[in-house]
Design a protein around this motif. Structure first.
Motif, PDB file in Angstrom:
ATOM      1  N   ALA A 144       0.833  -1.205   0.000  1.00  0.00           N
ATOM      2  CA  ALA A 144       0.000   0.000   0.000  1.00  0.00           C
ATOM      3  C   ALA A 144       0.864   1.250   0.000  1.00  0.00           C
ATOM      4  N   LEU A 145       1.944   1.223   0.749  1.00  0.00           N
ATOM      5  CA  LEU A 145       2.844   2.368   0.809  1.00  0.00           C
ATOM      6  C   LEU A 145       3.542   2.577  -0.538  1.00  0.00           C
ATOM      7  N   ALA A 203      -4.645  -5.551   6.036  1.00  0.00           N
ATOM      8  CA  ALA A 203      -5.543  -6.370   5.222  1.00  0.00           C
ATOM      9  C   ALA A 203      -5.956  -7.640   5.957  1.00  0.00           C
ATOM     10  N   SER A 204      -6.138  -7.568   7.265  1.00  0.00           N
ATOM     11  CA  SER A 204      -6.486  -8.745   8.068  1.00  0.00           C
ATOM     12  C   SER A 204      -7.882  -9.252   7.695  1.00  0.00           C
ATOM     13  N   PRO A 254       5.375  13.055  16.741  1.00  0.00           N
ATOM     14  CA  PRO A 254       3.966  12.646  16.656  1.00  0.00           C
ATOM     15  C   PRO A 254       3.783  11.493  15.676  1.00  0.00           C
ATOM     16  N   THR A 255       2.982  10.509  16.049  1.00  0.00           N
ATOM     17  CA  THR A 255       2.780   9.335  15.207  1.00  0.00           C
ATOM     18  C   THR A 255       1.304   8.964  15.117  1.00  0.00           C
ATOM     19  N   SER A 256       0.988   8.268  14.027  1.00  0.00           N
ATOM     20  CA  SER A 256      -0.304   7.624  13.888  1.00  0.00           C
ATOM     21  C   SER A 256      -0.126   6.504  12.871  1.00  0.00           C
ATOM     22  N   GLY A 257      -1.231   5.958  12.385  1.00  0.00           N
ATOM     23  CA  GLY A 257      -1.143   4.896  11.395  1.00  0.00           C
ATOM     24  C   GLY A 257      -2.399   4.050  11.398  1.00  0.00           C
ATOM     25  N   TYR A 258      -2.532   3.230  10.363  1.00  0.00           N
ATOM     26  CA  TYR A 258      -3.639   2.290  10.228  1.00  0.00           C
ATOM     27  C   TYR A 258      -3.185   0.876  10.554  1.00  0.00           C
ATOM     28  N   ALA A 259      -4.119   0.068  11.049  1.00  0.00           N
ATOM     29  CA  ALA A 259      -3.905  -1.371  11.239  1.00  0.00           C
ATOM     30  C   ALA A 259      -5.269  -2.048  11.233  1.00  0.00           C
ATOM     31  N   MET A 260      -5.280  -3.358  10.920  1.00  0.00           N
ATOM     32  CA  MET A 260      -6.531  -4.115  10.977  1.00  0.00           C
ATOM     33  C   MET A 260      -6.482  -5.249  11.997  1.00  0.00           C
ATOM     34  N   GLY A 261      -5.372  -5.350  12.729  1.00  0.00           N
ATOM     35  CA  GLY A 261      -5.330  -6.299  13.826  1.00  0.00           C
ATOM     36  C   GLY A 261      -4.503  -7.537  13.547  1.00  0.00           C
ATOM     37  N   ARG A 303      -9.263   0.444   1.465  1.00  0.00           N
ATOM     38  CA  ARG A 303      -9.582   1.563   2.350  1.00  0.00           C
ATOM     39  C   ARG A 303      -8.331   2.125   3.018  1.00  0.00           C
ATOM     40  N   ALA A 304      -7.386   1.260   3.351  1.00  0.00           N
ATOM     41  CA  ALA A 304      -6.140   1.742   3.942  1.00  0.00           C
ATOM     42  C   ALA A 304      -5.311   2.502   2.921  1.00  0.00           C
ATOM     43  N   ALA A 305      -5.180   1.964   1.716  1.00  0.00           N
ATOM     44  CA  ALA A 305      -4.378   2.626   0.686  1.00  0.00           C
ATOM     45  C   ALA A 305      -4.938   4.007   0.367  1.00  0.00           C
ATOM     46  N   ASP A 306      -6.255   4.127   0.254  1.00  0.00           N
ATOM     47  CA  ASP A 306      -6.867   5.423  -0.042  1.00  0.00           C
ATOM     48  C   ASP A 306      -6.739   6.381   1.139  1.00  0.00           C
TER      49      ASP A 306
END
Length: 475
Positions: A144-145, A203-204, A254-261, A303-306
């Motif tokens: 995705a990155l 993408a879990s 400062p940090t953030s990010g996406y994950a699906m578990g 959804r994560a890539a977008d």
């Protein structure tokens, strides 16, 4: 994602995709109070094509892409080749200390446009475990990155800030590659990184929609995008301290990010909200040989890539070319005090998890005053208000707790921007809980200014001023 500890009694589950919601184009995103331009739609089929290549690389190299093997080196070569062809300057950074013996390099790519003094960084670990090819963990984040980097190069918009991408080595052995990278930077170079965004397992197959530090300023654009899809994202509690964002947090970035578990189990409430199977792990193939191309939730990956693209455009693209006109996300660093004390200065001993004075959100706050004797305590942070903000405000939550009585102000709390007092409160304003307060910063658009919060007490009777969730907002 790095395994923090072994999970006993792991149960096999039928692989189910999350319940799907109607697709929303990334051309514009409607949030609760505004409609904002966003990035181009990132083609999930191109993201999956990168996953196909990573899978083939694992297949040619013993079935895995561990950091010390040829599968990892070939993964680096693939990503590097695609980036160089798109016009990036790409650097392989050998990890010379702290990494597993024989681990391959970090891969760093920077788009050569935008203010080099304001770097927005996006990263994912490229290595996997020895047990399998690592398609979700973490081919998904890496792919995705990569496609986001290629999309940025193809679009070539005017840039407001500098964008840097990273693919980390040796994450599975202890976040070693990213730790080495941040340690190797000078304090000046670290200060240029205004936010770091991490993508690990996006993408879990039985996953949920999780955001690191979801209430932080850095997370605001990520949350805005997923909110626009009706996903009702939650805090990524399972991933706290377990992926490469933690290396940056340790230095106050400062940090953030996406994950699906990963291996944690989906709750009934989450299954009702997102679909999938309650009681089963978010990724039933976590750190196992079955983490193959069949272990990918395409809807979640899309959804994560977008969402990555949306965040990138909001944080770094020039006004008028698809970016937000007034991007205030991350202007205040560590505004919720959850990531140590940096970049706050002054009486930083006031920052922490305080028994008897709960935080507004999270676990930490800044407790100024409360001494019951003559004292002055203050914390400060220097910020730059974006030039595009015709209207900007300082927002903060304050709880005032006092032993004083009557209508006389004995103990005071002042808020300043530079030498200008924005607000003065006192023991007279005490109440039972937190109150959100704001002050106008519009006059400072395009300027760098030091924000200072000060508590001053007289010789007796305590007044506590507990500060939390400081941010700069548009409007």
């Amino acid at each position: 994602m790095k395994r923090r500890f072994a999970v006993a009694g792991f149960s096999l589950a039928v692989v189910l995709s999350c319940g799907t919601l109607p697709a929303v184009a990334a051309d514009s995103v409607t949030t609760a109070d505004t409609t904002v331009s966003a990035a181009p739609d990132v083609d999930v089929n191109k993201v999956k094509a990168h996953l196909n290549e990573l899978s083939a690389i694992a297949g040619r190299n013993g079935g895995n892409r561990r950091s010390t093997g040829q599968g990892y080196d070939d993964s680096v070569a693939y990503v590097k080749g695609r980036l160089q062809a798109a016009g990036y300057t790409v650097t392989e950074q050998p990890c010379t200390s702290g990494c597993t013996s024989g681990a391959g390099p970090n891969l760093i790519a920077e788009w050569p446009a935008g203010d080099a003094g304001n770097v927005i960084m996006f990263g994912a670990h490229l290595d996997g475990v020895s047990a399998g090819p690592g398609m979700n963990d973490n081919g998904s984040g890496s792919a995705a990155l990569l496609e986001n980097a290629l999309t940025l190069a193809q679009q070539d918009p005017a840039m407001r800030n500098r964008v840097r991408f990273a693919w980390w080595t040796d994450e599975e052995q202890g976040l070693n590659g990213s730790d080495f990278y941040v340690r190797s930077l000078s304090s000046t170079e670290r200060a240029r990184i205004k936010a770091y965004y991490n993508f690990d397992m996006v993408a879990s197959t039985n996953g949920g929609y999780f955001i690191n530090h979801i209430t932080s300023s850095a997370a605001a654009p990520m949350k805005a995008y997923w909110d626009s899809l009706g996903l009702q994202p939650e805090e990524n509690t399972e991933g706290a301290g377990r992926s490469d964002d933690y290396s940056f947090e340790q230095y106050g970035i400062p940090t953030s990010g996406y994950a699906m578990g990963a291996s944690a189990r989906k709750t009934s409430a989450q299954a009702a909200k997102w679909g999938g199977t309650a009681g089963s792990g978010y990724d039933p193939c976590y750190h196992r040989s079955c983490d193959t191309l069949t272990n990918i939730n395409t809807t979640g990956l899309d959804r994560a890539a977008d969402g990555i693209a949306y965040t990138l455009w909001q944080r770094a693209v020039e006004t008028g070319t698809g970016g937000g006109e007034c991007d205030t996300a991350g202007v205040v660093g560590n505004g919720g005090f959850e990531s140590g004390t940096s970049p706050w200065t002054g009486s930083t001993g006031t920052i922490g998890a305080h028994a008897g004075q709960p935080a507004h959100t999270g676990a930490r706050s800044a407790w100024l005053g409360g001494n019951g004797s003559t004292s002055t305590e203050s914390i400060s942070q220097t910020v730059t208000v974006p030039a595009g903000c015709s209207q900007a405000s300082l927002s903060y939550w304050l709880h005032i707790d006092t032993e004083e009585s009557g209508s006389r102000a004995y103990d005071r709390f002042t808020v300043k921007a530079g030498g200008t007092t924005l607000a003065t409160l006192s023991n007279v304003d005490a109440g039972s809980g937190y109150v959100q307060r704001s002050a106008d910063l519009s006059a400072y658009a395009g300027q760098t200014v030091t924000l200072t919060f000060t508590a001053t007490e007289d010789y007796s009777l305590r007044t506590s001023f507990v500060l939390d969730d400081v941010s700069v907002r548009s409007g």
